[in-house]
Design a protein around this motif. Structure first.
Motif, PDB file in Angstrom:
ATOM      1  N   GLU A 390       0.847  -1.196   0.000  1.00  0.00           N
ATOM      2  CA  GLU A 390       0.000   0.000   0.000  1.00  0.00           C
ATOM      3  C   GLU A 390       0.879   1.242   0.000  1.00  0.00           C
ATOM      4  O   GLU A 390       1.927   1.264   0.644  1.00  0.00           O
ATOM      5  CB  GLU A 390      -0.896   0.031   1.244  1.00  0.00           C
ATOM      6  N   LYS A 429      -3.831   4.457  -1.378  1.00  0.00           N
ATOM      7  CA  LYS A 429      -4.645   4.806  -0.214  1.00  0.00           C
ATOM      8  C   LYS A 429      -5.460   6.072  -0.449  1.00  0.00           C
ATOM      9  O   LYS A 429      -6.661   6.105  -0.184  1.00  0.00           O
ATOM     10  CB  LYS A 429      -3.749   5.008   1.014  1.00  0.00           C
ATOM     11  N   THR A 430      -4.815   7.143  -0.942  1.00  0.00           N
ATOM     12  CA  THR A 430      -5.511   8.427  -1.044  1.00  0.00           C
ATOM     13  C   THR A 430      -5.485   9.039  -2.437  1.00  0.00           C
ATOM     14  O   THR A 430      -6.405   9.771  -2.789  1.00  0.00           O
ATOM     15  CB  THR A 430      -4.901   9.444  -0.054  1.00  0.00           C
TER      16      THR A 430
END
Length: 630
Positions: A390, A429-430
């Motif tokens: 990740e 993740k973002t």
């Protein structure tokens, strides 16, 4: 672990799993869930619940990267299943080399078809071949065993265990194995895990990539399915796109701009890849992009610099004991010495480690000095390598994605592209960035312009020409912020039949779209690796469609079908009743645009298509192919 808070749905999953494991007859169960459903939270709670009931529990993962992610999430002793339960097996020739150097090798059941060659001049066959018959050099190799690990000694002359690896055998284990990222667990690995542990729980996402050269066993095991996405995850544009990818939607044909979370880039700052990976399909792309990124950063061709990412390529137990594990990511924090191979690196957990001699795969070849730890540069990685990891921000190569899509279409592997895209997307993740070209800027990125949605004449599409390959850089170079051409802006304000009235008339039925298709054919031949295969698949699909159409339509419809068949296979989409044609092009300013014409009869449609394509050529639009959609 006492403070873990579960939703009611997750609590039901936990209760079911605990019941299964408390029943000694339950040997194999699974916990399945897509991204955002909280699998890791339940996994941690399951371990705690089993341990307070007196069970011995080990948590593992198929790869070091996946195990590291578990440790980052608080499961400090997570490691690879290979370390927990498996012993590697090698060919008889490699085993002979290990024994020659004095290593005690547990060989297990011998393979009658795998027999070692006889020694040559007192040297094992592989060693003799590696030193090219130089006996003194071969004997010198044996002297090194007094100082270095056996496998490192063999690696110093280019003999690596990975080239002679046959598989694993089970090591006796105890208790329960909880195996995360189980989408990567195939039939053979699962069988070995069950040989080593009386009870096994597979935890994973069935939408991700399966193991290489094997089938994923995750969905074949009875288990509990987590199907409630956390509220914070449900609103994520990244998760929403991942859901579409898992369903097999060709999302890459769209603009791919959803605010800050997902954006499409014409280029990217080279410095971004110091901390964010570029996920690619092909190894050749990985190497090419790595060179281009380092060049944009101004780094010397073969000298390491502070801040560069490295991926460890060592399977050596000695290196692992020093926290250098295969496929783990490290960042260079200091470079010492004239050769710039003595390094200080930082791992993903923030621990500082010393590297006395770094061997760089891209520069140093196959022979690895016994003092060296092998790495490859970590700017670009494949989806399989990224699986289990990740990052806050992830880049995906759109040219490689759409090349893979074309390959999957031609080879009837549509499920693979869905798994590949889903796996790549869920690494972020973002922020998720789709890089439309392998162009890396020294300072800042140039984001793609956002095109407004229009009702019928012009559609907002991504660079779908890259279904085969990325467009010729000449089309997009030096256009950081292209302006909308006045002619196209005018066309956006009217319906397709009105646009057609504005276009000049050209000859009819004298090879409709001839110039258009000729330019397309030239462009495809020069710029697309898979153009031939993709065109074959497209033409065959068109042929089947045309055969059905001709049977059902009258003679006039048959003439129309034969006329537009060639164009249909090269970016021209056509439907009947009413008749419509969609022509996709690349504008002079670098936009991918789509014109749609509808007419009540076949004859009128041919007239309008001729006028449209003539106008496109006059306005210097460039032909481009797109995926066939019936």
């Amino acid at each position: 672990m006492e403070n873990i808070t579960l939703t009611s749905h997750q609590d039901s999953a936990l209760a079911w799993l605990v019941t299964q494991f408390c029943d000694e007859h339950a040997k194999l169960v699974a916990l399945l869930g897509h991204a955002g459903t909280g699998k890791t939270t339940v996994l941690a709670a399951l371990r705690h619940a089993l341990e307070i009931r007196g069970k011995t529990v080990a948590i593992g993962a198929p790869t070091h990267r996946a195990a590291l992610v578990l440790r980052q999430k608080g499961i400090a002793d997570a490691t690879t299943v290979h370390s927990l339960a498996l012993v590697p097996r090698f060919t008889a020739d490699y085993t002979s080399c290990l024994q020659w150097l004095g290593e005690d090798v547990p060989t297990g059941e011998p393979d009658p078809e795998d027999v070692a060659h006889e020694n040559v001049d007192g040297l094992p066959f592989l060693v003799y071949e590696a030193v090219k018959g130089e006996k003194e050099r071969g004997r010198g190799v044996r002297v090194l065993r007094r100082t270095y690990a056996v496998k490192k000694v063999l690696g110093s002359i280019g003999i690596h265990g990975r080239d002679y690896f046959l598989g694993f055998r089970a090591r006796a284990g105890l208790g329960i194995l909880i195996l995360d990222e189980a989408s990567m667990v195939g039939r053979k690995l699962l069988a070995l895990c069950q040989d080593a542990f009386p009870q096994v729980c597979l935890v994973g996402d069935p939408g991700q990539l399966p193991p290489v050269k094997d089938e994923s066993m995750l969905a074949r095991v009875s288990g509990f399915i987590l199907n409630e996405v956390h509220r914070q995850a449900a609103g994520s544009p990244i998760l929403q796109l991942a859901t579409r990818a898992r369903a097999g939607e060709p999302f890459w044909l769209e603009a791919l701009d959803t605010g800050d979370a997902i954006q499409r880039c014409l280029s990217a700052p080279a410095s971004a890849f110091l901390t964010a990976p570029l996920i690619v399909w092909r190894n050749s792309t990985r190497i090419e992009c790595t060179k281009a990124i380092r060049a944009a950063l101004g780094y010397p061709a073969t000298t390491l610099q502070v801040g560069e990412p490295l991926v460890c390529r060592s399977t050596s137990p000695e290196d692992r004991a020093e926290s250098f594990v295969n496929n783990a990511l490290y960042t260079i924090t200091a470079v010492e010495g004239d050769t710039a191979r003595r390094l200080t690196v930082c791992d993903a957990l923030g621990e500082s480690l010393e590297v006395e001699d770094a061997h760089i795969e891209e520069w140093d070849g196959a022979a690895i000095a016994p003092t060296a730890i092998p790495f490859r540069l970590g700017y670009a990685i494949t989806a399989h390598t990224a699986q289990g990891g990740e990052w806050p921000t992830v880049y995906i190569s759109l040219p490689d994605l759409v090349k893979y899509a074309g390959f999957a279409l031609h080879t009837h592997r549509e499920e693979e592209i869905a798994q590949w895209t889903y796996t790549a997307i869920t690494r972020a993740k973002t922020q998720l960035r789709f890089l439309t070209q392998h162009r890396f800027d020294a300072e800042e990125t140039t984001m793609s312009p956002k095109l407004s949605k229009q009702p019928s004449t012009l559609s907002d599409l991504s660079d779908s020409a890259q279904v085969l390959a990325s467009p010729d850089p000449a089309f997009l170079d030096d256009i950081p912020d292209p302006e909308m051409p006045p002619s196209v802006q005018a066309a956006m304000e009217v319906q397709a039949p009105v646009v057609a009235d504005m276009l000049p008339t050209t000859t009819r039925e004298d090879a409709v779209l001839h110039a258009f298709c000729q330019r397309l054919q030239t462009w495809m031949t020069e710029h697309h690796t898979y153009s031939g295969n993709f065109m074959d698949a497209t033409v065959n699909a068109c042929k089947r469609w045309m055969e059905t159409m001709i049977e059902r339509q009258n003679q006039q419809d048959g003439v129309l079908a034969q006329t537009v068949a060639q164009g249909f296979a090269q970016g021209l989409h056509v439907t009947g009743s009413p008749y419509s044609v969609t022509v996709q092009t690349l504008s002079p300013a670098g936009y991918v645009v789509q014109f749609r014409v509808e007419q009540p009869t076949a004859e009128q449609l041919i007239d309008e298509v001729e006028r449209l394509t003539g106008w496109l050529a006059a306005q210097h639009y460039t032909a481009m192919p797109s995926a066939v959609a019936f």
